[in-house]
Structure formats: C-alpha cells, structure tokens
Design a protein around this motif. Sequence first.
Motif, PDB file in Angstrom:
ATOM      1  N   LEU A 102      -0.257 -60.008 -15.132  1.00  0.00           N
ATOM      2  CA  LEU A 102      -0.639 -58.725 -15.717  1.00  0.00           C
ATOM      3  C   LEU A 102      -2.078 -58.374 -15.349  1.00  0.00           C
ATOM      4  N   ALA A 103      -2.952 -59.362 -15.360  1.00  0.00           N
ATOM      5  CA  ALA A 103      -4.339 -59.126 -14.971  1.00  0.00           C
ATOM      6  C   ALA A 103      -4.415 -58.696 -13.511  1.00  0.00           C
ATOM      7  N   SER A 104      -3.646 -59.333 -12.641  1.00  0.00           N
ATOM      8  CA  SER A 104      -3.672 -59.000 -11.211  1.00  0.00           C
ATOM      9  C   SER A 104      -3.160 -57.581 -10.973  1.00  0.00           C
ATOM     10  N   PHE A 105      -2.067 -57.238 -11.633  1.00  0.00           N
ATOM     11  CA  PHE A 105      -1.531 -55.888 -11.477  1.00  0.00           C
ATOM     12  C   PHE A 105      -2.539 -54.838 -11.946  1.00  0.00           C
ATOM     13  N   ALA A 106      -3.222 -55.107 -13.050  1.00  0.00           N
ATOM     14  CA  ALA A 106      -4.205 -54.155 -13.574  1.00  0.00           C
ATOM     15  C   ALA A 106      -5.384 -54.018 -12.618  1.00  0.00           C
ATOM     16  N   ASN A 107      -5.879 -55.149 -12.103  1.00  0.00           N
ATOM     17  CA  ASN A 107      -7.003 -55.106 -11.166  1.00  0.00           C
ATOM     18  C   ASN A 107      -6.674 -54.256  -9.943  1.00  0.00           C
ATOM     19  N   CYS A 108      -5.449 -54.399  -9.440  1.00  0.00           N
ATOM     20  CA  CYS A 108      -5.051 -53.651  -8.247  1.00  0.00           C
ATOM     21  C   CYS A 108      -4.776 -52.184  -8.556  1.00  0.00           C
ATOM     22  N   MET A 165     -13.330 -56.912 -12.598  1.00  0.00           N
ATOM     23  CA  MET A 165     -11.971 -57.453 -12.638  1.00  0.00           C
ATOM     24  C   MET A 165     -11.779 -58.376 -13.838  1.00  0.00           C
ATOM     25  N   VAL A 166     -10.538 -58.430 -14.300  1.00  0.00           N
ATOM     26  CA  VAL A 166     -10.202 -59.252 -15.465  1.00  0.00           C
ATOM     27  C   VAL A 166      -9.331 -60.417 -15.014  1.00  0.00           C
ATOM     28  N   ASP A 167      -9.242 -61.440 -15.866  1.00  0.00           N
ATOM     29  CA  ASP A 167      -8.435 -62.619 -15.545  1.00  0.00           C
ATOM     30  C   ASP A 167      -7.420 -62.867 -16.651  1.00  0.00           C
ATOM     31  N   SER A 168      -6.686 -63.951 -16.515  1.00  0.00           N
ATOM     32  CA  SER A 168      -5.634 -64.268 -17.482  1.00  0.00           C
ATOM     33  C   SER A 168      -6.192 -64.502 -18.878  1.00  0.00           C
TER      34      SER A 168
END
Length: 210
Positions: A172-178, A187-190
């Motif tokens: 979810l963090a990766s999708f939001a960052n992109c 950027m955010v992490d898990s």
Amino acid sequence: MQAFLGLILSTAAFWSPEKIANARAARDKLAEVNHQIARKAAELASLLQQRSDLHNSSGFSSNTHYHVCDVIESAAKGNYLFESHVHKPFQDLHTQFDLKYWPTLSDFLQELAFDAEAADPEARDPLTAASTAASRPSLYDFFKALLVAIEESRAHNYGQLPNEFKITDNALASFANCSLDLEPDDMVDSLYVKRLRQHIRDGAEKPKRV
C-alpha cells in the motif's frame, strides 16, 4: 488486479492531498456562505416587514409584491414546464385561499434564514467524509480515503474486489508513493501505513460521546 489499480489511480486523482485541501476549503466556504445567507435573509425579512407596516400605516404604497404566490409566479416566467403544467393549478390554489392562509414575504425570508443558520456541511460520499474528517490536513487523509475506497469496492458492496481481498502495508505504501508521485523525502513506508491502520482501528474503538 485491474479493478484495484483503477481504484488506486482514481483515488490519487480525486483525493490527492491537493484535492483534499480544496475540498476542505470548499467546506469552509460553504459554511461561510450559509452564515452570510442566514444573516442577510434575516435582514431582508426585517426590511420586508418594515415595508409591509409602512404600506399599512403611512397612507403610501410602493406597488411591490406582497403575496408569496405572486413572487413565485413572477419568478417562474419563462419556465416552460411551470407555465405548461404548474401555473394553472397553482393559480387556482392562489385564488381559492386569501392572503391570511399564506406565509408573508417576511416569513418566507425568515425561514430561509433559519434554514441556512442550522445548515451543517456534510460530505456527500464516504471518501470525502473520510479524507476531510481530521481537523488538521496530512498525508493520512489520502490513505484514509484509499482504505475506504477499498472497502466500498468489495463484493459485499457490489464492487469488483473480493471480500477477502487484502493488501500488505508495504504494498500500500509503494502504490501510494507511485500514484502520488511523492518526492524521495516525502515517501512513506510500511511502518507509516501500519501506524495509520492502528490509528484508524483505535479511533473506531473509541465510544461516541452522547
């Protein structure tokens, strides 16, 4: 997967931090407009009452509207549907009952003032409600909108995502960052997403004040 990716992109497009900030500003503006309507409608109601009193006591008249039905009929001129379907039965009703059966123009405006004063802006959809609920804006707002979008898109809500669909904090963090095209420092992490989910769970467990 196609449905989920579409959900990510649409949430990023319509509930990005910038769009959420605009939504908050619009909500505040709506509240201010209602406040102004309440104040000015009350002032106009008072003026209309003063004019009515002067018509009755001064020996003068200003040949202005005094019946609420006259105002409605005059305002509806040029409205084809009113003229074709409403005007005749409305006019019959108007002539059937004299002035004492109808609210005065002052009463009419005073009701608009009461209505606007009591108005409380409400979100028209769950995503807007979730993203603007906090008193202070943050990136949390977007994630709250995204999590609500996922819930709203499950099969039990007639959506395309399976009811058992789950996504990890890291994904979810990766999708939001992109999708939000966040800068490296933003950027955010898990761990961020995990804290957010815990925050939402804790908030949901708090009893409502009565």
